[in-house]
Design a protein around this motif. Structure first.
Motif, PDB file in Angstrom:
ATOM      1  N   PHE A  67      43.624 -29.088  88.070  1.00 37.66           N
ATOM      2  CA  PHE A  67      44.468 -29.414  86.920  1.00 37.66           C
ATOM      3  C   PHE A  67      43.615 -29.799  85.715  1.00 37.66           C
ATOM      4  O   PHE A  67      43.879 -29.369  84.584  1.00 37.66           O
ATOM      5  N   ILE A  68      42.573 -30.605  85.952  1.00 35.78           N
ATOM      6  CA  ILE A  68      41.692 -31.012  84.850  1.00 35.78           C
ATOM      7  C   ILE A  68      40.953 -29.806  84.291  1.00 35.78           C
ATOM      8  O   ILE A  68      40.788 -29.654  83.069  1.00 35.78           O
ATOM      9  N   GLN A  69      40.513 -28.906  85.182  1.00 34.38           N
ATOM     10  CA  GLN A  69      39.776 -27.727  84.740  1.00 34.38           C
ATOM     11  C   GLN A  69      40.623 -26.815  83.875  1.00 34.38           C
ATOM     12  O   GLN A  69      40.122 -26.188  82.939  1.00 34.38           O
ATOM     13  N   ASN A  70      41.905 -26.737  84.165  1.00 40.34           N
ATOM     14  CA  ASN A  70      42.788 -25.829  83.432  1.00 40.34           C
ATOM     15  C   ASN A  70      43.439 -26.473  82.216  1.00 40.34           C
ATOM     16  O   ASN A  70      44.202 -25.797  81.512  1.00 40.34           O
ATOM     17  N   THR A  71      43.159 -27.720  81.957  1.00 42.87           N
ATOM     18  CA  THR A  71      43.751 -28.403  80.791  1.00 42.87           C
ATOM     19  C   THR A  71      42.651 -28.911  79.860  1.00 42.87           C
ATOM     20  O   THR A  71      42.277 -28.239  78.901  1.00 42.87           O
ATOM     21  N   VAL A  72      42.130 -30.095  80.171  1.00 43.94           N
ATOM     22  CA  VAL A  72      41.150 -30.725  79.277  1.00 43.94           C
ATOM     23  C   VAL A  72      39.838 -29.950  79.254  1.00 43.94           C
ATOM     24  O   VAL A  72      39.303 -29.622  78.185  1.00 43.94           O
ATOM     25  N   LEU A 123      31.041 -24.602  86.323  1.00 49.74           N
ATOM     26  CA  LEU A 123      31.085 -23.608  87.397  1.00 49.74           C
ATOM     27  C   LEU A 123      31.207 -24.278  88.764  1.00 49.74           C
ATOM     28  O   LEU A 123      31.985 -23.830  89.615  1.00 49.74           O
ATOM     29  N   VAL A 124      30.439 -25.351  88.981  1.00 48.09           N
ATOM     30  CA  VAL A 124      30.497 -26.058  90.264  1.00 48.09           C
ATOM     31  C   VAL A 124      31.891 -26.632  90.502  1.00 48.09           C
ATOM     32  O   VAL A 124      32.435 -26.549  91.618  1.00 48.09           O
ATOM     33  N   LEU A 125      32.510 -27.196  89.483  1.00 46.31           N
ATOM     34  CA  LEU A 125      33.854 -27.758  89.623  1.00 46.31           C
ATOM     35  C   LEU A 125      34.879 -26.667  89.917  1.00 46.31           C
ATOM     36  O   LEU A 125      35.802 -26.867  90.716  1.00 46.31           O
ATOM     37  N   HIS A 126      34.723 -25.513  89.270  1.00 47.37           N
ATOM     38  CA  HIS A 126      35.639 -24.405  89.544  1.00 47.37           C
ATOM     39  C   HIS A 126      35.500 -23.932  90.991  1.00 47.37           C
ATOM     40  O   HIS A 126      36.501 -23.649  91.663  1.00 47.37           O
ATOM     41  N   LEU A 127      34.266 -23.820  91.467  1.00 50.35           N
ATOM     42  CA  LEU A 127      34.059 -23.387  92.840  1.00 50.35           C
ATOM     43  C   LEU A 127      34.584 -24.418  93.836  1.00 50.35           C
ATOM     44  O   LEU A 127      35.097 -24.058  94.903  1.00 50.35           O
ATOM     45  N   TYR A 128      34.474 -25.706  93.507  1.00 49.83           N
ATOM     46  CA  TYR A 128      35.014 -26.741  94.391  1.00 49.83           C
ATOM     47  C   TYR A 128      36.537 -26.680  94.440  1.00 49.83           C
ATOM     48  O   TYR A 128      37.149 -26.833  95.510  1.00 49.83           O
ATOM     49  N   ALA A 129      37.157 -26.438  93.290  1.00 48.89           N
ATOM     50  CA  ALA A 129      38.623 -26.456  93.227  1.00 48.89           C
ATOM     51  C   ALA A 129      39.240 -25.189  93.810  1.00 48.89           C
ATOM     52  O   ALA A 129      40.234 -25.255  94.537  1.00 48.89           O
ATOM     53  N   PHE A 130      38.668 -24.043  93.521  1.00 52.90           N
ATOM     54  CA  PHE A 130      39.316 -22.774  93.869  1.00 52.90           C
ATOM     55  C   PHE A 130      38.587 -21.984  94.957  1.00 52.90           C
ATOM     56  O   PHE A 130      39.116 -20.965  95.409  1.00 52.90           O
ATOM     57  N   ARG A 131      37.366 -22.421  95.306  1.00 53.95           N
ATOM     58  CA  ARG A 131      36.590 -21.737  96.344  1.00 53.95           C
ATOM     59  C   ARG A 131      36.425 -20.258  95.982  1.00 53.95           C
ATOM     60  O   ARG A 131      36.189 -19.913  94.824  1.00 53.95           O
ATOM     61  N   ASP A 176      45.141 -16.987  87.622  1.00 54.72           N
ATOM     62  CA  ASP A 176      46.323 -17.611  88.212  1.00 54.72           C
ATOM     63  C   ASP A 176      45.971 -18.197  89.580  1.00 54.72           C
ATOM     64  O   ASP A 176      46.468 -17.763  90.600  1.00 54.72           O
ATOM     65  N   MET A 177      45.106 -19.206  89.593  1.00 53.85           N
ATOM     66  CA  MET A 177      44.639 -19.766  90.851  1.00 53.85           C
ATOM     67  C   MET A 177      45.191 -21.153  91.128  1.00 53.85           C
ATOM     68  O   MET A 177      45.109 -21.641  92.240  1.00 53.85           O
ATOM     69  N   THR A 178      45.765 -21.806  90.126  1.00 57.61           N
ATOM     70  CA  THR A 178      46.202 -23.186  90.286  1.00 57.61           C
ATOM     71  C   THR A 178      47.311 -23.310  91.307  1.00 57.61           C
ATOM     72  O   THR A 178      47.360 -24.271  92.084  1.00 57.61           O
ATOM     73  N   GLU A 179      48.211 -22.333  91.352  1.00 56.19           N
ATOM     74  CA  GLU A 179      49.344 -22.401  92.265  1.00 56.19           C
ATOM     75  C   GLU A 179      48.920 -22.265  93.724  1.00 56.19           C
ATOM     76  O   GLU A 179      49.693 -22.574  94.630  1.00 56.19           O
ATOM     77  N   GLU A 180      47.689 -21.811  93.982  1.00 56.90           N
ATOM     78  CA  GLU A 180      47.210 -21.650  95.344  1.00 56.90           C
ATOM     79  C   GLU A 180      46.515 -22.907  95.871  1.00 56.90           C
ATOM     80  O   GLU A 180      46.015 -22.911  96.982  1.00 56.90           O
ATOM     81  N   VAL A 181      46.449 -23.974  95.081  1.00 56.51           N
ATOM     82  CA  VAL A 181      45.796 -25.220  95.465  1.00 56.51           C
ATOM     83  C   VAL A 181      46.840 -26.320  95.507  1.00 56.51           C
ATOM     84  O   VAL A 181      47.711 -26.402  94.629  1.00 56.51           O
ATOM     85  N   ASP A 182      46.775 -27.159  96.533  1.00 53.85           N
ATOM     86  CA  ASP A 182      47.699 -28.280  96.660  1.00 53.85           C
ATOM     87  C   ASP A 182      47.479 -29.253  95.503  1.00 53.85           C
ATOM     88  O   ASP A 182      46.397 -29.841  95.369  1.00 53.85           O
ATOM     89  N   PRO A 183      48.476 -29.456  94.637  1.00 55.60           N
ATOM     90  CA  PRO A 183      48.264 -30.317  93.461  1.00 55.60           C
ATOM     91  C   PRO A 183      48.040 -31.777  93.814  1.00 55.60           C
ATOM     92  O   PRO A 183      47.514 -32.529  92.986  1.00 55.60           O
ATOM     93  N   LYS A 184      48.419 -32.213  95.031  1.00 56.29           N
ATOM     94  CA  LYS A 184      48.253 -33.620  95.408  1.00 56.29           C
ATOM     95  C   LYS A 184      46.867 -33.903  95.996  1.00 56.29           C
ATOM     96  O   LYS A 184      46.498 -35.072  96.142  1.00 56.29           O
ATOM     97  N   SER A 185      46.137 -32.874  96.337  1.00 61.65           N
ATOM     98  CA  SER A 185      44.806 -33.060  96.910  1.00 61.65           C
ATOM     99  C   SER A 185      43.791 -33.272  95.794  1.00 61.65           C
ATOM    100  O   SER A 185      44.073 -33.088  94.603  1.00 61.65           O
ATOM    101  N   MET A 186      42.579 -33.653  96.203  1.00 62.70           N
ATOM    102  CA  MET A 186      41.510 -33.842  95.225  1.00 62.70           C
ATOM    103  C   MET A 186      41.172 -32.523  94.538  1.00 62.70           C
ATOM    104  O   MET A 186      40.929 -32.490  93.326  1.00 62.70           O
ATOM    105  N   ARG A 187      41.177 -31.444  95.300  1.00 63.96           N
ATOM    106  CA  ARG A 187      40.926 -30.137  94.701  1.00 63.96           C
ATOM    107  C   ARG A 187      41.989 -29.791  93.674  1.00 63.96           C
ATOM    108  O   ARG A 187      41.692 -29.215  92.623  1.00 63.96           O
TER     109      ARG A 187
END
Length: 257
Positions: A53-58, A119-127, A37-48
């Motif tokens: 959003f892409i990581q958790n869907t497609v 893994l790199v994309l997940h670390l970029y998005a959620f730190r 449950d990490m998506t809600e902790e990231v600003d959806p309008k930012s690049m992260r």
């Protein structure tokens, strides 16, 4: 004129916040073990946020398909190893799997690259929030180890005859079996089952202790009960020997039960 009585200021009480109970802590830990449950902790309008959003869907569906496909590829590699073993023993020929030895390593590197990018994309998005889930920690270790084996250790062994590096490659190839464990992260039902098993280890341990006590009781009873039969020379020697092998002493009796 009566003077007004001074009002007493309430004393400030520094009260510590209530600590969660042990049951609540277990529920929180189980939640972090099973749910990302990490998506809600990231600003959806930012690049992260967009990457999240892409990581958790497609990408979520794509990676799950890749995990299952990679498991099938690893199983096919086992068939190649079996063919080589049979050919070395003169049981069969290895010609049927000769093309697979070229194709399967390509698939292995392709899947390793996909998992590493994921893994790199997940670390970029959620730190660091990505590591709140235990499954994510295990998944990270598996991806890093298998990537090092695919892109660093394997090329080194092809260009050198160093025995230490060859042994390191063999050791790291054993870790490929851990990649099959990523299937637990794909299916929610498996994650729930693993979580229940993890948090029931305490109860399982004491259940084993109870079984151990009953086994000790049973072994003592059987050994004492059959001792007279074993030492009685009037009984059948074959049967006496069998009973002695099964219940002759405490270790034998415990092992039989």
């Amino acid at each position: 004129v009566a003077t007004p009585r001074p009002t007493r200021q309430p004393e400030s009480l520094d009260v510590a916040p209530p600590q969660p109970s042990a049951e609540k802590k277990e529920k929180i830990a189980l939640h972090h073990l099973l749910v990302d449950d990490m998506t809600e902790e990231v600003d959806p309008k930012s690049m992260r946020g967009r990457v999240a959003f892409i990581q958790n869907t497609v990408m979520y569906v794509f990676i799950n398909v890749c995990v299952v496909a990679n498991t099938l590829v690893m199983f096919a590699e086992l068939q190649v190893l079996g063919s080589i073993s049979n050919a070395s023993l003169g049981i069969g020929k290895h010609d049927n799997w000769s093309s697979a030895e070229t194709i399967l390593p390509v698939f292995e590197k392709m899947f390793s690259a996909i998992f590493l990018v994921d893994l790199v994309l997940h670390l970029y998005a959620f730190r660091l929030k990505y590591f709140k889930s235990t499954f994510n920690i295990v998944d990270t270790v598996i991806v890093v180890v298998t990537s090092v084996e695919a892109f660093l250790v394997t090329p080194l062994t092809s260009n050198t005859a160093n025995i230490a590096i060859v042994r390191l490659l063999r050791l790291m190839r054993v870790t490929r079996a851990l990649k099959a464990a990523r299937v637990f992260k794909v299916f929610e039902g498996l994650r729930v089952l693993v979580g229940v098993m993890v948090f029931s280890l305490g109860s399982t341990f004491w259940s084993l202790v109870i079984l151990f006590i009953f086994q000790v009781i049973g072994s003592i009873f059987m050994c004492h009960s059959l001792h007279v039969f074993v030492i009685d020379s009037s009984n059948d020697p074959t049967l006496r020997a069998w009973v002695n092998d099964m219940y002759g002493d405490g270790v034998k009796s415990f092992w039989t039960i």
